[in-house]
Motif scaffolding. Structure first.
Motif, PDB file in Angstrom:
ATOM      1  N   SER A   1       0.829  -1.209   0.000  1.00 29.36           N
ATOM      2  CA  SER A   1       0.000   0.000   0.000  1.00 29.36           C
ATOM      3  C   SER A   1       0.863   1.258   0.000  1.00 29.36           C
ATOM      4  O   SER A   1       0.576   2.227  -0.716  1.00 29.36           O
ATOM      5  CB  SER A   1      -0.929   0.002   1.222  1.00 29.36           C
ATOM      6  N   ILE A   2       1.919   1.253   0.787  1.00 32.38           N
ATOM      7  CA  ILE A   2       2.821   2.411   0.833  1.00 32.38           C
ATOM      8  C   ILE A   2       3.479   2.612  -0.527  1.00 32.38           C
ATOM      9  O   ILE A   2       3.549   3.735  -1.046  1.00 32.38           O
ATOM     10  CB  ILE A   2       3.879   2.216   1.934  1.00 32.38           C
TER      11      ILE A   2
ATOM     12  N   THR B   1       2.438   1.806  -3.438  1.00 32.00           N
ATOM     13  CA  THR B   1       1.498   2.247  -4.474  1.00 32.00           C
ATOM     14  C   THR B   1       0.853   3.585  -4.141  1.00 32.00           C
ATOM     15  O   THR B   1      -0.116   3.988  -4.782  1.00 32.00           O
ATOM     16  CB  THR B   1       0.408   1.184  -4.700  1.00 32.00           C
ATOM     17  N   GLY B   2       1.384   4.283  -3.133  1.00 30.76           N
ATOM     18  CA  GLY B   2       0.939   5.640  -2.856  1.00 30.76           C
ATOM     19  C   GLY B   2      -0.221   5.768  -1.902  1.00 30.76           C
ATOM     20  O   GLY B   2      -0.898   6.804  -1.879  1.00 30.76           O
ATOM     21  N   ASP B   3      -0.460   4.739  -1.085  1.00 29.53           N
ATOM     22  CA  ASP B   3      -1.580   4.782  -0.142  1.00 29.53           C
ATOM     23  C   ASP B   3      -1.093   4.438   1.267  1.00 29.53           C
ATOM     24  O   ASP B   3      -1.465   3.402   1.833  1.00 29.53           O
ATOM     25  CB  ASP B   3      -2.672   3.806  -0.588  1.00 29.53           C
ATOM     26  N   PRO B   4      -0.253   5.300   1.859  1.00 27.96           N
ATOM     27  CA  PRO B   4       0.273   4.988   3.193  1.00 27.96           C
ATOM     28  C   PRO B   4      -0.793   4.964   4.279  1.00 27.96           C
ATOM     29  O   PRO B   4      -0.609   4.302   5.305  1.00 27.96           O
ATOM     30  CB  PRO B   4       1.292   6.107   3.437  1.00 27.96           C
ATOM     31  N   THR B   5      -1.914   5.650   4.067  1.00 23.60           N
ATOM     32  CA  THR B   5      -2.977   5.630   5.075  1.00 23.60           C
ATOM     33  C   THR B   5      -3.566   4.230   5.210  1.00 23.60           C
ATOM     34  O   THR B   5      -3.762   3.723   6.326  1.00 23.60           O
ATOM     35  CB  THR B   5      -4.076   6.642   4.709  1.00 23.60           C
ATOM     36  N   THR B   6      -3.827   3.583   4.073  1.00 24.76           N
ATOM     37  CA  THR B   6      -4.270   2.189   4.126  1.00 24.76           C
ATOM     38  C   THR B   6      -3.174   1.314   4.720  1.00 24.76           C
ATOM     39  O   THR B   6      -3.453   0.375   5.481  1.00 24.76           O
ATOM     40  CB  THR B   6      -4.646   1.695   2.718  1.00 24.76           C
TER      41      THR B   6
ATOM     42  N   SER C   1      -3.427   1.312   8.371  1.00 27.60           N
ATOM     43  CA  SER C   1      -4.529   0.472   8.847  1.00 27.60           C
ATOM     44  C   SER C   1      -4.100  -0.992   8.898  1.00 27.60           C
ATOM     45  O   SER C   1      -4.394  -1.715   9.864  1.00 27.60           O
ATOM     46  CB  SER C   1      -5.748   0.634   7.934  1.00 27.60           C
TER      47      SER C   1
ATOM     48  N   ALA D   1       5.520   4.230   6.431  1.00 28.59           N
ATOM     49  CA  ALA D   1       4.221   4.867   6.198  1.00 28.59           C
ATOM     50  C   ALA D   1       4.240   6.313   6.682  1.00 28.59           C
ATOM     51  O   ALA D   1       3.784   7.229   5.977  1.00 28.59           O
ATOM     52  CB  ALA D   1       3.121   4.079   6.901  1.00 28.59           C
TER      53      ALA D   1
ATOM     54  N   LEU E   1       3.992   9.961   4.576  1.00 23.79           N
ATOM     55  CA  LEU E   1       3.016  11.002   4.909  1.00 23.79           C
ATOM     56  C   LEU E   1       3.678  12.312   5.336  1.00 23.79           C
ATOM     57  O   LEU E   1       2.990  13.291   5.624  1.00 23.79           O
ATOM     58  CB  LEU E   1       2.094  10.506   6.028  1.00 23.79           C
TER      59      LEU E   1
END
Length: 351
Positions: free
Chosen positions: A157-158, A160-165, A168, A195, A199
């Motif tokens: 997830s990190i 691919t640009g989605d550290p918020t997911t 989680s 992560a 951010l």
């Protein structure tokens, strides 16, 4: 002219076909030969603990291949092994104790197959593997594989640009890690740092890096799962350094990031070629960002032989980032040489 090849043809005229293969040209019938090769692996009627140990050892070999060469070339073989282990789980008979071992073995091969698929940019297959692995690990009550799977999913997830997911996923991994080992808690903590770094959260990133080092200092290799042996001091340094890269490119924690990545590059074992390439690519990028182009050129010379040996979409993505990082330097000759070398490495080989 040889027509379609049947099993009867081969049985009756094997010497003729062998001679044609050695002294002539059978390339036209190669598809016929392949189409007739049905898989011969069968599911045993009953599976023992020793059988499961063999499955685990096969997974170990495949994972080591992934560490060294990336997921690009061999993921289909691993997916075939995953299907075989899944068939054993569904169709074979075993005792309740062995059933738990089979579930853990299936969870682990799912984890390896998922990571190799992700490394080859096959995200859809990776997700299927990870969810299957989590399901099996949960049934087996295997906190070690559960923690590692969730950590892998957070890494993805990190990346691919989605550290918020990713955070989680890491929250679930942290809960699972209370029943895991120090090295798995190390991995959770340092990926948490990655992560927070992505951010732009410097304080939480540094706190997580410190926690990772504290967990690592408490680990005992003799009591850790053998499949976590790859997570050594070099892996920790590489992960921690890469956690700081998003901050370092803005001028924050640059020197510490360089120190960590430099340590990782010098300490990575030869069979950790992909990890070495990822660390070295980020180190090269940091040299470029601050204008230390001679160091960037030197690092590039070290990076490319390893990077071109590894079949990894992530490594190729990092190489493309290096090309982009040189563009602001315009016609600078050193930047131009770095850009040219990396662009040449990105050209697919002809054979």
């Amino acid at each position: 002219m040889i027509g379609p090849v049947t099993d009867h043809d081969l049985a009756e005229g094997l010497i003729r076909f062998a001679g044609a293969a050695v002294f002539g040209d059978l390339s036209a019938v190669a598809p016929d030969l392949m189409d007739g090769m049905a898989p011969t692996i069968t599911v045993p009627d009953r599976v023992s603990a020793q059988d499961v140990d063999y499955l685990d050892k096969t997974t170990d070999l495949m994972e080591r291949w992934d560490f060294r060469f990336g997921g690009g070339l061999s993921r289909n073989a691993v997916l075939g092994q995953l299907r075989h282990v899944h068939d054993i789980y569904r169709l074979a008979s075993y005792t309740p104790q062995v059933r738990t071992l089979v579930q853990s073995a299936l969870a682990r091969i799912s984890k390896v197959a998922g990571w190799m698929a992700f490394d080859a940019a096959d995200i859809a297959t990776a997700r299927r593997c990870w969810v299957l692995g989590l399901s099996m690990a949960a049934e087996a009550e295997d906190a070690l594989v559960t923690t590692s799977l969730l950590t892998d999913m957070a890494r993805a997830s990190i990346h691919t640009g989605d550290p918020t997911t990713g955070l989680s996923m890491l929250g679930m991994a942290t809960a699972s890690a209370t029943r895991a080992t120090p090295i798995l808690r190390t991995a959770v903590a340092v990926v948490t740092a990655r992560a927070h770094g992505a951010l732009g959260d410097r304080r939480d990133c540094l706190t997580a890096i410190d926690a990772a080092h504290a967990h690592f200092d408490r680990h005992d290799a003799q009591t850790e799962p053998s499949w976590m042996a790859f997570f050594d001091a070099a892996q920790l340094a590489g992960d921690a350094g890469q956690a700081l890269v998003p901050l370092a490119v803005t001028g924050v924690e640059h020197d510490r990031a360089v120190d960590l990545l430099s340590h990782a590059v010098t300490q990575h074992a030869p069979d950790a070629a992909r990890a070495s390439a990822l660390s070295l690519a980020q180190l090269t990028r940091l040299h470029i960002v601050v204008g230390d182009l001679p160091s960037a050129e030197q690092a590039t010379e070290t990076l490319l032989p390893t990077a071109t040996m590894v079949r990894s979409a992530r490594v190729r993505g990092n190489l493309r980032d290096l090309v982009d990082a040189t563009i602001p330097y315009g016609g600078d000759p050193v930047a131009g040489r770095v850009r040219h070398r990396v662009e040449q490495a990105l050209v697919p080989p002809l054979a």
